[in-house]
Enzyme design. Structure first.
Site, PDB file in Angstrom:
ATOM      1  N   ASP A 184     100.204  17.823 -99.419  1.00 55.10           N
ATOM      2  CA  ASP A 184      99.041  17.041 -98.993  1.00 55.10           C
ATOM      3  C   ASP A 184      99.481  15.637 -98.606  1.00 55.10           C
ATOM      4  O   ASP A 184     100.571  15.176 -98.983  1.00 55.10           O
ATOM      5  CB  ASP A 184      97.960  17.000-100.076  1.00 55.10           C
ATOM      6  CG  ASP A 184      98.400  16.280-101.345  1.00 55.10           C
ATOM      7  OD1 ASP A 184      99.564  16.463-101.768  1.00 55.10           O
ATOM      8  OD2 ASP A 184      97.587  15.542-101.934  1.00 55.10           O
ATOM      9  N   GLU A 240      98.530  15.953-104.911  1.00 55.86           N
ATOM     10  CA  GLU A 240      99.274  14.814-105.436  1.00 55.86           C
ATOM     11  C   GLU A 240      98.639  13.494-105.036  1.00 55.86           C
ATOM     12  O   GLU A 240      98.594  12.541-105.821  1.00 55.86           O
ATOM     13  CB  GLU A 240     100.721  14.878-104.939  1.00 55.86           C
ATOM     14  CG  GLU A 240     101.693  13.987-105.723  1.00 55.86           C
ATOM     15  CD  GLU A 240     101.763  12.560-105.206  1.00 55.86           C
ATOM     16  OE1 GLU A 240     102.317  11.692-105.909  1.00 55.86           O
ATOM     17  OE2 GLU A 240     101.263  12.302-104.087  1.00 55.86           O
TER      18      GLU A 240
END
Length: 459
Positions: free
Chosen positions: A88, A153
């Protein structure tokens, strides 16, 4: 290793084209409108892991974005690496500051520009290619490999800790390898052996039921924007020391060995100041800049919101004010203990004439390891061969909370094997990754697997 390295050198241009495809997926985990894009990035990641030769590759669904897992476990008697990273990326705003579109990767002057280039798609992709090189040339890896890649994250890894606790057998390994950190500076490869932790909060202050006319009501009520400013000002002394009661109780002081080693690093404070465009550097008195950003805790205001902020004038007494604040923590500070101390201190200094609410957002534990351990030294040898010079050892001011989780829940040491640069603009417009570092990083990663395998052979 020669034929593995030759394969990597031969396929250098192909890697860039594939990386551009990966970077084109706008996997912004923080924005709900990109939920499908995040899943698409997870699927692309899983397909790539299968292409390079990993087995049992799958998406593991969580209450949020999926985790990607894959493995190759046929190196009998060899250590097992658990490789962690994230697919991500951060939001791209302000979009108008990007020189080229953030999801149309562009190569300029030997660097690839795109959101996620350095943090963290580019750095995990170099391991995909290192795995591929071993599998294509040797039909096997010198070590056992488990790959764990998350899609949250950048939003605090909300579901990762629970996944790790629930899958301890699946994730059992000898060492964790993570490539999500910068080198010390351009031309100076490094290994990070310490990370700061984090405690993040929102402070809300309310002074009335609605915004009020500052002429009719000014002087009758405590302006919440002013009250918030007073609360924040009470947090630090002029010399940079945090005033929160008990804040420094558990801080582990630097060793003389570390202070001496850091003084030898090629760091120029005046140049650092110029590059940041700062009139003057500022921080806790009695410590160097490197010591302050690597080994000392901080209190920072990350955002403020109150009242009228548009063009022109509006004589308003705002009803509410809000601040986002964070504390970077160092060994052995506990974010939960710090949260309690912070909340108690806010209650102590807040004016009684306003209503104050503190909300815990997220946090993470600091982490440190002994850089003399076998795995870190194996990484040092790999970097020296891949980059042509020995790495320096440093800490990092940022946070990767899962590193402590791997240590606490799985009992695993971690090796931070990053190839980014301090000026890579991670989280900012024009994020980039130096392609020379990327290429050397692929080679060093391939060598790392062999160096870790040698640890078992020497035992």
């Amino acid at each position: 290793m020669n034929k593995v390295i030759d394969f990597i050198n031969t396929n250098r241009d192909r890697y860039i084209g594939e990386l551009k495809t990966y970077l084109a997926i706008p996997s912004i985990s923080a924005l709900p409108e990109h939920k499908d894009d995040v899943r698409r990035a997870a699927q692309w990641t899983a397909e790539e892991l299968t292409r390079v030769g990993l087995e049992h590759v799958r998406l593991e669904d969580t209450p949020g974005h999926p985790i990607v897992y894959g493995e190759w476990l046929h190196a009998e008697g060899a250590p097992t690496i658990l490789f962690y990273g994230h697919y991500d990326v951060q939001p791209v705003d302000p979009l108008d500051l990007w020189e080229t579109p953030p999801f149309e990767a562009t190569v300029r002057d030997g660097e690839i520009y795109a959101r996620g280039a350095a943090d963290d798609k580019g750095q995990i992709f170099m391991h995909f290619k290192a795995i591929e090189a071993h599998m294509k040339q040797n039909g096997r890896l010198p070590v056992n490999m488990k790959v764990l890649l998350e899609g949250e994250e950048e939003v605090g890894s909300e579901n990762l800790d629970d996944f790790i606790r629930a899958h301890k057998d699946l994730l059992a390994a000898d060492v964790v390898v993570i490539s999500d950190s910068p080198m010390f500076e351009r031309g100076v490869p490094s290994i990070c052996y310490g990370l700061r932790g984090l405690a993040y909060f929102q402070i809300d202050v309310r002074g009335s039921n609605s915004d009020l006319h500052s002429g009719s009501f000014g002087g009758a009520l405590h302006n919440p924007a002013m009250a918030l400013a007073q609360i924040l000002a009470a947090m630090k002394e002029k010399n940079g020391r945090v005033r929160i009661d008990g804040f420094y109780d558990d801080v582990v002081e630097l060793t003389e060995e570390e202070r001496s080693a850091w003084k030898q690093l090629p760091f120029n404070e005046k140049q650092y100041q110029r590059e940041l465009g700062a009139p003057k550097l500022h921080g806790e008195a009695g410590y160097s800049t490197l010591e302050r950003i690597w080994a000392r805790p901080t209190f920072e205001v990350n955002g403020l919101l109150s009242g009228f902020t548009g063009e022109g004038a509006k004589t308003v007494l705002p009803a509410v004010a809000m601040a986002k604040v964070s504390m970077r923590l160092v060994p052995n500070q506990d974010p939960d203990k710090i949260a309690e101390q912070f909340e108690a201190y806010v209650k102590k200094v807040a004016p009684k004439s306003v209503e104050v609410t503190v909300t815990r957002m997220h946090g993470g534990r600091p982490w440190i390891t002994d850089y003399h351990n076998d795995y870190v030294q194996a990484a040092s040898r790999a970097i020296e061969q891949g980059f042509g010079q020995k790495p320096v050892f440093n800490r990092e001011g940022g946070s990767i909370p899962v590193v402590f989780t791997f240590q606490q829940e799985l009992g695993l040491p971690s090796v931070l094997f990053g190839v980014g640069l301090p000026d890579e603009n991670a989280h900012a417009p024009n994020e980039k990754l130096d392609l020379g570092n990327f290429h050397n990083g692929v080679i060093a990663s391939a060598i790392l697997y062999e160096e870790i395998a040698r640890i078992a052979r020497r035992a």
